[in-house]
Write a protein that holds these residues in place. Structure first.
Motif, PDB file in Angstrom:
ATOM      1  N   THR A   8      43.341  39.037  33.437  1.00  0.00           N
ATOM      2  CA  THR A   8      43.883  39.455  34.628  1.00  0.00           C
ATOM      3  C   THR A   8      44.930  40.280  35.603  1.00  0.00           C
ATOM      4  OG1 THR A   8      45.264  38.147  34.800  1.00  0.00           O
ATOM      5  CG2 THR A   8      43.658  37.151  34.573  1.00  0.00           C
ATOM      6  N   THR A   9      45.573  41.266  34.196  1.00  0.00           N
ATOM      7  CA  THR A   9      46.053  42.270  34.424  1.00  0.00           C
ATOM      8  C   THR A   9      45.770  43.136  34.373  1.00  0.00           C
ATOM      9  OG1 THR A   9      47.201  42.403  31.954  1.00  0.00           O
ATOM     10  CG2 THR A   9      47.953  40.418  33.678  1.00  0.00           C
ATOM     11  N   GLU A  10      44.766  43.019  33.826  1.00  0.00           N
ATOM     12  CA  GLU A  10      44.001  44.988  33.581  1.00  0.00           C
ATOM     13  C   GLU A  10      42.963  45.415  34.596  1.00  0.00           C
ATOM     14  OE1 GLU A  10      43.161  44.910  29.395  1.00  0.00           O
ATOM     15  OE2 GLU A  10      45.275  44.652  29.058  1.00  0.00           O
ATOM     16  N   PHE A  11      42.324  44.014  35.301  1.00  0.00           N
ATOM     17  CA  PHE A  11      41.190  44.203  35.710  1.00  0.00           C
ATOM     18  C   PHE A  11      41.290  43.581  37.027  1.00  0.00           C
ATOM     19  CE2 PHE A  11      39.417  44.727  31.714  1.00  0.00           C
ATOM     20  CZ  PHE A  11      38.519  45.710  31.721  1.00  0.00           C
ATOM     21  N   GLU A  12      41.542  44.306  38.354  1.00  0.00           N
ATOM     22  CA  GLU A  12      41.944  43.851  39.626  1.00  0.00           C
ATOM     23  C   GLU A  12      40.416  42.761  39.779  1.00  0.00           C
ATOM     24  OE1 GLU A  12      42.406  45.445  44.190  1.00  0.00           O
ATOM     25  OE2 GLU A  12      41.678  47.009  42.479  1.00  0.00           O
ATOM     26  N   GLY A  13      41.507  41.595  40.623  1.00  0.00           N
ATOM     27  CA  GLY A  13      40.338  40.472  40.838  1.00  0.00           C
ATOM     28  C   GLY A  13      39.984  39.437  39.650  1.00  0.00           C
ATOM     29  N   VAL A  14      40.286  40.061  38.106  1.00  0.00           N
ATOM     30  CA  VAL A  14      40.119  39.330  37.373  1.00  0.00           C
ATOM     31  C   VAL A  14      40.705  38.075  37.496  1.00  0.00           C
ATOM     32  CG1 VAL A  14      40.023  38.811  35.008  1.00  0.00           C
ATOM     33  CG2 VAL A  14      38.676  40.443  36.563  1.00  0.00           C
ATOM     34  N   ARG A  15      40.350  36.077  37.370  1.00  0.00           N
ATOM     35  CA  ARG A  15      40.876  34.879  37.500  1.00  0.00           C
ATOM     36  C   ARG A  15      40.077  34.244  36.558  1.00  0.00           C
ATOM     37  NH1 ARG A  15      38.737  31.560  40.523  1.00  0.00           N
ATOM     38  NH2 ARG A  15      37.059  32.136  42.475  1.00  0.00           N
ATOM     39  N   VAL A  70      36.316  35.458  35.730  1.00  0.00           N
ATOM     40  CA  VAL A  70      34.688  35.454  36.175  1.00  0.00           C
ATOM     41  C   VAL A  70      36.095  36.751  37.312  1.00  0.00           C
ATOM     42  CG1 VAL A  70      33.908  33.955  36.850  1.00  0.00           C
ATOM     43  CG2 VAL A  70      36.159  33.979  38.163  1.00  0.00           C
ATOM     44  N   ALA A  71      34.948  37.792  38.579  1.00  0.00           N
ATOM     45  CA  ALA A  71      35.502  38.778  39.243  1.00  0.00           C
ATOM     46  C   ALA A  71      35.602  38.049  40.545  1.00  0.00           C
ATOM     47  CB  ALA A  71      34.542  39.916  39.832  1.00  0.00           C
ATOM     48  N   GLY A  72      36.988  38.622  41.276  1.00  0.00           N
ATOM     49  CA  GLY A  72      37.031  38.537  42.520  1.00  0.00           C
ATOM     50  C   GLY A  72      36.116  37.529  43.390  1.00  0.00           C
TER      51      GLY A  72
END
Length: 266
Positions: free
Chosen positions: A202-209, A129-131
């Motif tokens: 998670t490293t390419e898109f900010e806030g993705v976990r 998901v996003a942050g």
């Protein structure tokens, strides 16, 4: 008696004359590959660690490097043909390629059309998901109004529908990277893919976990056409040998179980 002899002779002549017409084709794809000197393989540029174009502009990844070794042991060159996920199986059935090298799950539905090698790896399928999301586990996504993005025509469509029936499945062309992009701009609330690919996001898109828990474990195999029994046998034998001498183990450690590949390719 003469009539009987004539009838038998006539039948024998008919069979001899038409044997070539009714005999099944005996083409051996393995021999064809060796004779032409080129192995044609369908792939998809879905992103690391399975298949991607690295910082040097070279196609690489776990599945790609496995195929390079296969071609080397066959003594032939290799030609990769890149398709959208939904185009992989049609390309094989249309005989445009010899087999598919992707992280494809041998589902019962796919096995109606194809024959799969023995699984070379079992991957955890997870949700990410996003942050801004409050979800903690993948089960939290099983809610009306939640849109879950998955690659079009992938096995993840069924995984989501079976395990999160209250959510809405959104199929997107362009593979897992397209799903991550859709998540980043708010088109979907979550994505589903293998843990290895989700971890890269998670490293390419900010806030993705990545959410806690494994939705399913998915076996991964290379499919061939049902008539290519020799090729299926050859590939299975190759995987058994490379597992026994720990080649596959070393490749999984480099590409999948660790981020060692990043120094050389990212």
């Amino acid at each position: 008696m003469n009539f009987f002899k004539t009838l038998v002779a006539g039948a024998a002549t008919f069979v001899a004359a038409h044997t070539a017409t009714f005999a099944p084709a005996n083409a051996d794809t393995v021999q064809e590959i060796v004779n032409r000197g080129v192995l044609n393989v369908a792939v998809q540029t879905q992103g690391p660690p399975f298949s991607f174009v690295d910082k040097h502009g070279e196609r690489t990844g776990f599945a790609v490097e496995v195929v390079k070794l296969i071609a080397q042991d066959m003594g032939v060159e290799i030609e990769f043909q890149d398709y959208e996920w939904k185009g992989l199986i049609p390309s094989l059935l249309a005989e445009k390629v010899d087999f598919i090298a992707a992280d494809m799950t041998p589902t019962p539905q796919r096995a109606l059309q194809l024959v799969f090698t023995e699984p070379f790896y079992y991957s955890d399928v997870v949700a990410y998901v996003a942050g801004g999301s409050e979800a903690a586990t993948w089960q939290d996504l099983n809610t009306e109004g939640v849109k879950i993005g998955v690659p079009q025509a992938s096995s993840h469509v069924k995984f989501v529908r079976d395990n999160m029936p209250n959510a809405t499945v959104v199929e997107l062309s362009g593979g897992s990277p397209a799903v991550a992009q859709a998540l980043s701009v708010g088109r979907v609330n979550a994505g589903v893919t293998s843990r290895e690919i989700a971890t890269q996001f998670t490293t390419e898109f900010e806030g993705v976990r990545v959410l806690d828990g494994t939705i399913v474990q998915s076996p991964l195999s290379f499919p061939v056409r049902p008539t290519d029994t020799h090729l299926e046998s050859w590939l299975n034998n190759w995987f058994r040998i490379k597992k026994a001498d720990r080649t596959i183990e070393r490749m999984l450690d480099y590409w999948v179980h660790t981020d060692a590949w990043e120094v050389d390719h990212k």
